[in-house]
Design a protein around this motif. Structure first.
Motif, mmCIF file in Angstrom:
data_model
loop_
_atom_site.group_PDB
_atom_site.id
_atom_site.type_symbol
_atom_site.label_atom_id
_atom_site.label_comp_id
_atom_site.label_asym_id
_atom_site.label_seq_id
_atom_site.Cartn_x
_atom_site.Cartn_y
_atom_site.Cartn_z
ATOM 1 N N ARG A 33 0.874 -1.161 0.000
ATOM 2 C CA ARG A 33 0.000 0.000 0.000
ATOM 3 C C ARG A 33 0.913 1.213 0.000
ATOM 4 N NH1 ARG A 33 -2.263 -0.998 4.552
ATOM 5 N NH2 ARG A 33 -3.904 -2.301 3.672
ATOM 6 N N ILE A 34 0.706 2.113 -0.917
ATOM 7 C CA ILE A 34 1.527 3.316 -0.982
ATOM 8 C C ILE A 34 0.615 4.509 -1.151
ATOM 9 C CG2 ILE A 34 1.929 3.125 -3.477
ATOM 10 C CD1 ILE A 34 4.798 4.243 -2.838
ATOM 11 N N PHE A 47 -4.572 11.261 6.478
ATOM 12 C CA PHE A 47 -4.570 10.500 5.243
ATOM 13 C C PHE A 47 -5.094 11.356 4.089
ATOM 14 C CE2 PHE A 47 -5.285 7.235 2.253
ATOM 15 C CZ PHE A 47 -6.599 7.339 1.793
ATOM 16 N N VAL A 48 -4.472 11.207 2.926
ATOM 17 C CA VAL A 48 -4.918 11.921 1.732
ATOM 18 C C VAL A 48 -5.404 10.944 0.649
ATOM 19 C CG1 VAL A 48 -4.238 13.482 -0.130
ATOM 20 C CG2 VAL A 48 -3.337 13.838 2.181
ATOM 21 N N ALA A 49 -4.524 10.031 0.249
ATOM 22 C CA ALA A 49 -4.872 9.101 -0.833
ATOM 23 C C ALA A 49 -3.906 7.926 -0.794
ATOM 24 C CB ALA A 49 -4.801 9.792 -2.193
ATOM 25 N N ARG A 50 -4.339 6.774 -1.349
ATOM 26 C CA ARG A 50 -3.456 5.612 -1.369
ATOM 27 C C ARG A 50 -3.861 4.652 -2.468
ATOM 28 N NH1 ARG A 50 -5.690 3.659 4.341
ATOM 29 N NH2 ARG A 50 -7.680 2.781 3.664
ATOM 30 N N ILE A 51 -2.880 3.868 -2.846
ATOM 31 C CA ILE A 51 -3.074 2.753 -3.772
ATOM 32 C C ILE A 51 -2.700 1.486 -3.022
ATOM 33 C CG2 ILE A 51 -2.254 1.610 -5.855
ATOM 34 C CD1 ILE A 51 -1.624 4.339 -7.028
ATOM 35 N N THR A 52 -3.582 0.518 -3.066
ATOM 36 C CA THR A 52 -3.275 -0.805 -2.540
ATOM 37 C C THR A 52 -3.086 -1.720 -3.735
ATOM 38 O OG1 THR A 52 -4.586 -0.409 -0.550
ATOM 39 C CG2 THR A 52 -4.030 -2.696 -1.056
ATOM 40 N N TRP A 53 -1.926 -2.375 -3.786
ATOM 41 C CA TRP A 53 -1.584 -3.220 -4.922
ATOM 42 C C TRP A 53 -1.388 -4.660 -4.461
ATOM 43 C CZ3 TRP A 53 -1.732 -3.239 -9.986
ATOM 44 C CH2 TRP A 53 -1.030 -4.215 -10.676
ATOM 45 N N SER A 54 -2.176 -5.556 -5.083
ATOM 46 C CA SER A 54 -1.994 -6.988 -4.832
ATOM 47 C C SER A 54 -2.345 -7.744 -6.102
ATOM 48 C CB SER A 54 -2.865 -7.456 -3.658
ATOM 49 O OG SER A 54 -4.229 -7.173 -3.928
ATOM 50 N N GLY A 55 -1.693 -7.346 -7.201
ATOM 51 C CA GLY A 55 -2.030 -7.899 -8.506
ATOM 52 C C GLY A 55 -2.903 -6.945 -9.279
ATOM 53 N N GLY A 56 -3.860 -6.364 -8.612
ATOM 54 C CA GLY A 56 -4.680 -5.285 -9.145
ATOM 55 C C GLY A 56 -4.608 -4.140 -8.159
ATOM 56 N N SER A 58 -6.315 -0.868 -5.924
ATOM 57 C CA SER A 58 -7.481 -0.276 -5.288
ATOM 58 C C SER A 58 -7.097 1.119 -4.837
ATOM 59 C CB SER A 58 -7.904 -1.123 -4.091
ATOM 60 O OG SER A 58 -8.931 -0.493 -3.363
ATOM 61 N N LEU A 59 -7.935 2.095 -5.120
ATOM 62 C CA LEU A 59 -7.635 3.480 -4.783
ATOM 63 C C LEU A 59 -8.572 3.976 -3.687
ATOM 64 C CD1 LEU A 59 -7.274 5.024 -8.377
ATOM 65 C CD2 LEU A 59 -5.600 3.735 -7.041
ATOM 66 N N ASP A 60 -8.027 4.760 -2.786
ATOM 67 C CA ASP A 60 -8.817 5.374 -1.724
ATOM 68 C C ASP A 60 -8.426 6.836 -1.594
ATOM 69 O OD1 ASP A 60 -8.157 2.347 -0.410
ATOM 70 O OD2 ASP A 60 -10.242 3.001 -0.408
ATOM 71 N N TYR A 61 -9.420 7.667 -1.273
ATOM 72 C CA TYR A 61 -9.179 9.093 -1.103
ATOM 73 C C TYR A 61 -9.881 9.585 0.150
ATOM 74 C CZ TYR A 61 -7.777 9.148 -6.023
ATOM 75 O OH TYR A 61 -7.152 8.910 -7.226
ATOM 76 N N ALA A 62 -9.278 10.582 0.769
ATOM 77 C CA ALA A 62 -9.974 11.297 1.828
ATOM 78 C C ALA A 62 -11.109 12.102 1.205
ATOM 79 C CB ALA A 62 -9.002 12.230 2.555
ATOM 80 N N ASP A 63 -12.187 12.252 1.941
ATOM 81 C CA ASP A 63 -13.342 12.996 1.414
ATOM 82 C C ASP A 63 -12.957 14.416 1.018
ATOM 83 O OD1 ASP A 63 -15.814 11.500 3.669
ATOM 84 O OD2 ASP A 63 -14.999 10.817 1.751
ATOM 85 N N SER A 64 -12.025 14.996 1.732
ATOM 86 C CA SER A 64 -11.653 16.388 1.497
ATOM 87 C C SER A 64 -10.954 16.617 0.165
ATOM 88 C CB SER A 64 -10.757 16.891 2.632
ATOM 89 O OG SER A 64 -9.587 16.102 2.722
ATOM 90 N N VAL A 65 -10.465 15.542 -0.461
ATOM 91 C CA VAL A 65 -9.724 15.712 -1.719
ATOM 92 C C VAL A 65 -10.385 14.997 -2.892
ATOM 93 C CG1 VAL A 65 -7.587 15.925 -0.395
ATOM 94 C CG2 VAL A 65 -8.170 13.726 -1.455
ATOM 95 N N LYS A 66 -11.455 14.259 -2.639
ATOM 96 C CA LYS A 66 -12.126 13.541 -3.719
ATOM 97 C C LYS A 66 -12.577 14.503 -4.805
ATOM 98 C CE LYS A 66 -13.892 9.468 -1.304
ATOM 99 N NZ LYS A 66 -15.087 8.797 -0.725
ATOM 100 N N GLY A 67 -12.322 14.110 -6.047
ATOM 101 C CA GLY A 67 -12.697 14.947 -7.175
ATOM 102 C C GLY A 67 -11.668 16.003 -7.535
ATOM 103 N N PHE A 69 -8.010 15.542 -6.287
ATOM 104 C CA PHE A 69 -6.702 14.885 -6.302
ATOM 105 C C PHE A 69 -6.824 13.527 -6.980
ATOM 106 C CE2 PHE A 69 -4.752 16.957 -2.236
ATOM 107 C CZ PHE A 69 -5.066 18.207 -2.736
ATOM 108 N N THR A 70 -5.766 13.129 -7.673
ATOM 109 C CA THR A 70 -5.719 11.813 -8.309
ATOM 110 C C THR A 70 -4.385 11.156 -8.000
ATOM 111 O OG1 THR A 70 -7.134 12.577 -10.126
ATOM 112 C CG2 THR A 70 -5.905 10.533 -10.458
ATOM 113 N N ILE A 71 -4.440 9.944 -7.475
ATOM 114 C CA ILE A 71 -3.222 9.191 -7.210
ATOM 115 C C ILE A 71 -3.026 8.175 -8.331
ATOM 116 C CG2 ILE A 71 -4.377 7.448 -5.760
ATOM 117 C CD1 ILE A 71 -1.816 7.449 -4.014
ATOM 118 N N SER A 72 -1.777 7.991 -8.729
ATOM 119 C CA SER A 72 -1.464 7.027 -9.779
ATOM 120 C C SER A 72 -0.065 6.477 -9.544
ATOM 121 C CB SER A 72 -1.554 7.673 -11.157
ATOM 122 O OG SER A 72 -0.627 8.731 -11.288
ATOM 123 N N ARG A 73 0.272 5.406 -10.247
ATOM 124 C CA ARG A 73 1.604 4.839 -10.081
ATOM 125 C C ARG A 73 2.182 4.468 -11.422
ATOM 126 N NH1 ARG A 73 2.494 -1.030 -9.422
ATOM 127 N NH2 ARG A 73 0.910 -1.971 -10.726
#
Length: 121
Positions: A33-34, A47-56, A58-67, A69-73
């Motif tokens: 998870r990064i 917390f702001v945003a994160r990607i959980t990677w386990s083959g595919g 999953s993205l999560d965002y804090a409500d305050s930044v949804k829409g 901020f975009t996290i990518s890798r």
């Protein structure tokens, strides 16, 4: 030794954009998870945003930044990005990159040194 190096912070006017980068080095991670946290003066780190990677991924965002901020890798570069648009003065904080090596266990948590983001009104 695992290292996380952030870059891309700076001073921007409200409504502007910045892109933060976090480059990971030192080993290969297969299940992890990064993401990004931030800490404003006098406040707790949040917390702001994160990607959980386990083959595919999953993205999560804090409500305050949804829409806004975009996290990518980029797996080839071992780098995660945080694109921040429509910035507000309340986004001003030191932004930290955090990596949880899920495969190794809960003790394997790494933090970057932080990068300052300042949004002027």
């Amino acid at each position: 030794q695992v290292q996380l190096v952030e870059s891309g912070g700076g001073l921007v006017q409200a409504g502007g954009s910045l892109r933060l980068s976090c480059a990971a080095s030192g080993r290969t991670f297969s299940i992890y998870r990064i993401g990004w946290f931030r800490q404003a003066p006098g406040k707790q780190r949040e917390f702001v945003a994160r990607i959980t990677w386990s083959g595919g991924s999953s993205l999560d965002y804090a409500d305050s930044v949804k829409g806004r901020f975009t996290i990518s890798r980029d797996s080839a570069k071992n780098t995660v990005y945080l694109q921040m648009n429509s910035l507000k003065p309340e986004d001003t904080a030191v932004y930290y990159c955090k990596l949880d090596d899920i495969l190794q266990g809960p003790a394997y948590v790494y933090w970057g040194q932080g990068t300052q983001v300042t949004v002027s009104s």
